[in-house]
Design a protein around this motif. Structure first.
Motif, mmCIF file in Angstrom:
data_model
loop_
_atom_site.group_PDB
_atom_site.id
_atom_site.type_symbol
_atom_site.label_atom_id
_atom_site.label_comp_id
_atom_site.label_asym_id
_atom_site.label_seq_id
_atom_site.Cartn_x
_atom_site.Cartn_y
_atom_site.Cartn_z
ATOM 1 N N THR A 117 0.829 -1.204 0.000
ATOM 2 C CA THR A 117 0.000 0.000 0.000
ATOM 3 C C THR A 117 0.864 1.256 0.000
ATOM 4 O O THR A 117 2.066 1.191 0.280
ATOM 5 N N ASN A 118 0.225 2.385 -0.308
ATOM 6 C CA ASN A 118 0.907 3.673 -0.138
ATOM 7 C C ASN A 118 0.361 4.413 1.072
ATOM 8 O O ASN A 118 0.586 5.616 1.238
ATOM 9 N N ALA A 119 -0.369 3.690 1.941
ATOM 10 C CA ALA A 119 -0.842 4.289 3.189
ATOM 11 C C ALA A 119 0.362 4.742 4.015
ATOM 12 O O ALA A 119 1.389 4.064 4.071
ATOM 13 N N GLY A 120 0.208 5.885 4.649
ATOM 14 C CA GLY A 120 1.325 6.482 5.372
ATOM 15 C C GLY A 120 1.987 7.578 4.564
ATOM 16 O O GLY A 120 2.624 8.481 5.124
ATOM 17 N N TYR A 121 1.832 7.515 3.250
ATOM 18 C CA TYR A 121 2.347 8.552 2.348
ATOM 19 C C TYR A 121 1.201 9.367 1.741
ATOM 20 O O TYR A 121 1.240 10.594 1.750
ATOM 21 N N ALA A 122 0.198 8.694 1.196
ATOM 22 C CA ALA A 122 -0.945 9.406 0.638
ATOM 23 C C ALA A 122 -1.671 10.153 1.761
ATOM 24 O O ALA A 122 -1.824 9.635 2.870
ATOM 25 N N MET A 123 -2.127 11.374 1.466
ATOM 26 C CA MET A 123 -2.814 12.201 2.469
ATOM 27 C C MET A 123 -4.079 12.815 1.873
ATOM 28 O O MET A 123 -4.111 14.009 1.553
ATOM 29 N N PRO A 124 -5.135 12.017 1.698
ATOM 30 C CA PRO A 124 -6.375 12.558 1.133
ATOM 31 C C PRO A 124 -6.926 13.691 1.999
ATOM 32 O O PRO A 124 -7.107 13.518 3.205
ATOM 33 N N GLY A 125 -7.156 14.852 1.392
ATOM 34 C CA GLY A 125 -7.658 15.984 2.153
ATOM 35 C C GLY A 125 -6.750 16.407 3.280
ATOM 36 O O GLY A 125 -7.211 16.936 4.293
ATOM 37 N N GLU A 126 -5.447 16.180 3.119
ATOM 38 C CA GLU A 126 -4.440 16.512 4.137
ATOM 39 C C GLU A 126 -4.598 15.668 5.413
ATOM 40 O O GLU A 126 -4.101 16.041 6.473
#
Length: 370
Positions: free
Chosen positions: A67-76
């Motif tokens: 996953t890219n969780a931890g890097y992606a920041m939807p809506g900050e």
């Protein structure tokens, strides 16, 4: 009287300031767990959806989560908590190298891939940023479905035997923009890839022959050039490619610590370099405390590597690169023979490797003369 008033007023101001700071701090502390908890729930919801698509219990799947969780920041909003949600739901963990986070820019869509080693099937879930932001802000994750939800078999042996079918799937948009990342990373982890290789893959955000060559170069430096744990190390790339992400990661040589530099020569400039420096790709500088810096110019012979893993073509760049990657992964010791030590030299006392990077310096000409 005035003095007493001033003291009381000052104390009052101090109390007001302290109360304001306490409120702000308390609000921040309370807000962080709430967002973390929402992210955990989103990771759990994604895991539940993937389990349903795979049609199996996680205890049976032998899962690898990417996953890219931890890097992606939807809506900050932070997505770090998604990792704990996935770990709790699936049993995949960072320590077991079954939960892998690929570096991503903050504004990229949040996505998850769940690969079953047992069946070779992989579920891919990608969330539109606006929807993911709502879940991270408290809306029920179960009510927010992934914008892209796909499943395909991607274990390496199967793909090599069904290359044409895989090519057709890619043309139809398999795994969005992340097919290469997921296919190469999941197959590396499924073959019990060593943790050093996985470190480089996660920073580079995919597995490719270029980053493989960097891992091999880093191993060569570790085994042959670093005399002790306290020795200094500086990396100068004179012909950069994907290897840089492996070298900076595995040797902890970064620009911020003034231990890495790079130049981008043109093909014409490289053609004019004198032999054997015309084959140079990196210069590794090491230093024992109190001693001058010692330099070693290294090349990497991809032709030797290709002779080893063969020129087999699957008519698909993803599979061609995966085939090469798996050879490198299984033959790291043998691959060090592809590293060419082209020249050794010592810098003058008091001279630093970065001195070679000053404007107007003829870098290769200087190295040739040393």
């Amino acid at each position: 009287m005035d003095r007493t008033y001033r003291k009381v007023r000052s104390f009052g101001v101090w109390l007001a300031l302290a109360a304001t700071l306490t409120f702000c701090f308390s609000t921040a502390v309370l807000a962080a767990p709430a967002q973390y908890g929402n992210a955990v729930k989103l990771g759990q919801a994604a895991s539940a959806q993937a389990s349903g698509m795979l049609g199996m219990d996680w205890s049976q799947a032998e899962v690898i989560a990417v996953t890219n969780a931890g890097y992606a920041m939807p809506g900050e909003n932070s997505t770090k908590g998604c990792l704990d949600g996935i770990a709790e739901a699936t049993g995949a963990t960072v320590g077991a190298c079954t939960l892998l986070t690929l570096q991503s820019r903050f504004d990229q869509p949040l996505w998850f891939a769940f690969f079953s080693k047992k069946t070779g099937q992989c579920v891919y879930l990608e969330y539109e940023s606006a929807r993911a932001a709502k879940a991270l802000q408290g809306e029920s994750p179960e009510s927010i479905k992934a914008g892209v939800a796909q499943m395909a078999r991607i274990d390496a042996d199967y793909l090599f035997a069904h290359a044409a079918d895989f090519s057709a799937q890619l043309k139809k948009g398999l795994f969005g923009n992340n097919a290469f990342r997921i296919v190469t990373t999941a197959n590396a982890a499924a073959r019990n890839c060593n943790s050093e290789t996985l470190k480089a893959i996660q920073v580079h955000d995919h597995f490719c022959p270029g980053v493989s060559s960097g891992i091999v170069l880093a191993n060569y430096v570790r085994h042959n050039l670093l005399p002790s744990p306290d020795a200094g190390c500086f990396v100068l790339s004179v012909n950069p490619w994907c290897k840089e992400d492996a070298l900076t990661t595995l040797l902890n040589a970064t620009p911020g610590k003034r231990s890495y530099a790079v130049v981008y020569p043109t093909g014409k400039q490289r053609a004019a370099w004198p032999a054997p420096l015309n084959r140079a790709c990196s210069v590794i500088f090491t230093q024992q405390k109190g001693q001058p810096w010692h330099g070693t110019v290294l090349g990497f012979d991809f032709s030797k590597a290709k002779a080893e893993y063969g020129k087999k073509s699957f008519g698909n760049k993803v599979l061609d690169k995966l085939h090469a990657d798996l050879w490198f992964m299984d033959n790291m010791d043998r691959a060090e023979a592809m590293v060419e030590p082209l020249k050794e030299f010592d810098l003058a006392a008091g001279m630093m490797p970065r001195d070679l990077m000053q404007p107007g310096t003829d870098l290769i000409g200087t190295l040739h003369k040393l």
